[in-house]
Design an enzyme around this catalytic site. Structure first.
Site, PDB file in Angstrom:
ATOM      1  N   GLU A  59      11.631 -81.655  21.821  1.00 16.24           N
ATOM      2  CA  GLU A  59      10.483 -82.451  21.384  1.00 16.24           C
ATOM      3  C   GLU A  59       9.124 -81.828  21.689  1.00 16.24           C
ATOM      4  OE1 GLU A  59       9.824 -86.442  21.518  1.00 16.24           O
ATOM      5  OE2 GLU A  59      11.536 -86.902  20.250  1.00 16.24           O
ATOM      6  N   GLY A 112       6.263 -79.517  24.578  1.00 12.84           N
ATOM      7  CA  GLY A 112       5.145 -79.317  23.676  1.00 12.84           C
ATOM      8  C   GLY A 112       5.233 -78.033  22.864  1.00 12.84           C
ATOM      9  N   CYS A 146      43.233 -86.291  13.489  1.00 17.42           N
ATOM     10  CA  CYS A 146      43.302 -86.574  12.051  1.00 17.42           C
ATOM     11  C   CYS A 146      44.627 -86.132  11.448  1.00 17.42           C
ATOM     12  CB  CYS A 146      42.145 -85.895  11.333  1.00 17.42           C
ATOM     13  SG  CYS A 146      40.537 -86.568  11.769  1.00 17.42           S
ATOM     14  N   GLU A 170      38.663 -87.844   7.346  1.00 20.25           N
ATOM     15  CA  GLU A 170      40.023 -88.145   6.903  1.00 20.25           C
ATOM     16  C   GLU A 170      40.418 -89.578   7.254  1.00 20.25           C
ATOM     17  OE1 GLU A 170      40.180 -83.877   8.669  1.00 20.25           O
ATOM     18  OE2 GLU A 170      38.913 -85.671   8.815  1.00 20.25           O
ATOM     19  N   CYS A 191      41.544 -82.148  12.330  1.00 23.21           N
ATOM     20  CA  CYS A 191      41.604 -81.869  13.768  1.00 23.21           C
ATOM     21  C   CYS A 191      42.960 -82.244  14.339  1.00 23.21           C
ATOM     22  CB  CYS A 191      40.484 -82.606  14.503  1.00 23.21           C
ATOM     23  SG  CYS A 191      40.730 -84.390  14.641  1.00 23.21           S
ATOM     24  N   ALA A 199      -5.117 -84.618  19.852  1.00 20.63           N
ATOM     25  CA  ALA A 199      -6.561 -84.404  19.679  1.00 20.63           C
ATOM     26  C   ALA A 199      -7.102 -83.564  20.842  1.00 20.63           C
ATOM     27  CB  ALA A 199      -7.265 -85.759  19.625  1.00 20.63           C
ATOM     28  N   ARG A 223      17.395 -90.294  18.742  1.00 24.62           N
ATOM     29  CA  ARG A 223      17.600 -90.194  20.187  1.00 24.62           C
ATOM     30  C   ARG A 223      18.888 -90.884  20.624  1.00 24.62           C
ATOM     31  NH1 ARG A 223      11.799 -91.261  23.286  1.00 24.62           N
ATOM     32  NH2 ARG A 223      10.612 -89.571  22.285  1.00 24.62           N
TER      33      ARG A 223
END
Length: 381
Positions: free
Chosen positions: A289, A291, A107, A72, A98, A185, A206
């Site tokens: 992220e 493993g 807003c 807005e 808001c 790998a 990030r």
């Protein structure tokens, strides 16, 4: 109650646009399209259109992410920049304006100050600190109607609504993998599977999130810094909290410790427990992220709101798979995802890589924000 159930209730009130003019319907469609330009995360995707009395679209705004002008205010600023007087105009917005002062002002008050006299919004804001804008507008004499485009607006942000209802962070899961879904790998090497362009895109993300999460195995094997860096390699102005999930401790000399104290160890393997603790720490947008064990745990728990995959044109044939067992034994139980056209599109070329952007398909477990029924008759002025 699910979003679908809420949509069905809304359909009984006003889904087809009955009670709204064709120009108002077209303007809300434009606002919904504009909303897709913003990034998903701690804040919902929101678009706004200001329309003159003759139906002309004067300006279109959208929210560009946490800390930036809301849709807005963006539209009002654009109008001011080109000299449009908004007195007596109509604003159509995909979410209730808001009513609170966070990193930006309310807003609802900006709309009043701009002289806009008619506001149409799609769905109510479920976030308690921000809710109440409609009441503020009505108290100031602004005509307020809602419900137009409600189903589309609910679908646009259904996972954000779910996160707000559950009082947990919005979760982005990030995978950088080869064509055969390997993230390292056999000897453990993983740098650099992704292209420099993909890495730059990841670092930009990030810089927008509140926290980034990896498992203790990733810390021990890869020793990542998990910082946000600019194109020149310097630290970005805004750095995420670096969170590590798992029972093993973080070595004192681990790179993730940094020198700013923004590290949090979560001694659990339960994604829900991790999210609860992160939410209590003020995290509203989390990027997971790795493993593969952590990625799989969040996917299995159904706690991923957005999936970003950097797919490199590389084959390994062996090595560490991106995902472990998700507990799926038959195709009928497979997880289904859909392409997400928000914030740059579902598929982008980044250097030699493909960037894939997806979100979960609609499920009955998604919560509905409060007050999704149209109130054009009962609640409008």
């Amino acid at each position: 109650m699910s979003v679908q159930q809420g949509a069905e209730q809304t359909a009984g009130a006003d889904l087809t646009g009955a009670g709204f003019s064709n120009t108002e319907i077209a303007a809300m469609d434009a606002a919904l399209e504009a909303a897709l330009q913003g990034p998903r995360g701690a804040n919902p995707l929101v678009g706004a259109v200001v329309m003159a009395a003759d139906g002309t679209h004067l300006v279109t705004g959208y929210h560009r992410g946490a800390g930036t002008a809301h849709a807005e205010v963006d539209a009002i600023a654009q109008a001011a920049a080109v000299g449009h007087d908004l007195t007596g105009t109509t604003m159509l917005v995909t979410l209730e304006p808001c009513n609170h002062c966070g990193r930006t002002g309310p807003c609802a008050q900006a709309i009043i100050d701009a002289g806009i006299t008619d506001v149409i919004y799609a769905v109510d804001d479920p976030h308690d600190p921000a809710a109440g804008g409609a009441a503020t507008l009505r108290a100031a004499g602004v005509r307020v109607r809602s419900g137009l485009g409600a189903v589309a607006a609910l679908d646009l942000n259904r996972r954000w609504f779910d996160a707000v209802a559950a009082k947990r962070p919005f979760v982005t899961l990030h995978i950088a993998q080869t064509l055969d879904s390997r993230i390292a790998a056999p000897d453990g090497t993983s740098q650099w599977i992704s292209s420099p362009e993909s890495l730059a895109d990841n670092h930009a993300l990030r810089g927008r999130i509140d926290a980034i999460l990896v498992g203790t195995q990733t810390v021990l094997v890869d020793n990542p810094r998990l910082t946000a860096r600019n194109a020149d390699g310097d630290p970005a102005p805004k750095q995420p909290l670096r969170a590590v999930m798992g029972y093993r401790g973080i070595p004192a000399d681990a790179a993730i410790n940094g020198d700013d104290g923004k590290v949090l160890h979560l001694p659990t393997r339960d994604p829900r427990e991790a999210l609860e603790e992160l939410f209590a720490a003020g995290v509203r947008h989390l990027m997971v992220e790795g493993g593969s064990r952590i990625l799989s745990a969040f996917l299995t728990a159904g706690l991923v709101d957005e999936l970003i995959v950097y797919l490199a044109p590389t084959l390994l044939g062996s090595g560490t798979p991106a995902l472990e067992d998700l507990g799926i034994t038959t195709l009928a139980d497979a997880q289904h995802w859909e392409w997400d056209n928000a914030s740059g599109g579902a598929v982008q070329m980044l250097g030699r890589d493909l960037r894939l952007h997806l979100r979960p398909t609609t499920t009955s477990s998604v919560s509905t924000p409060r007050g999704t029924s149209a109130d054009t008759a009962a609640g409008g002025n």
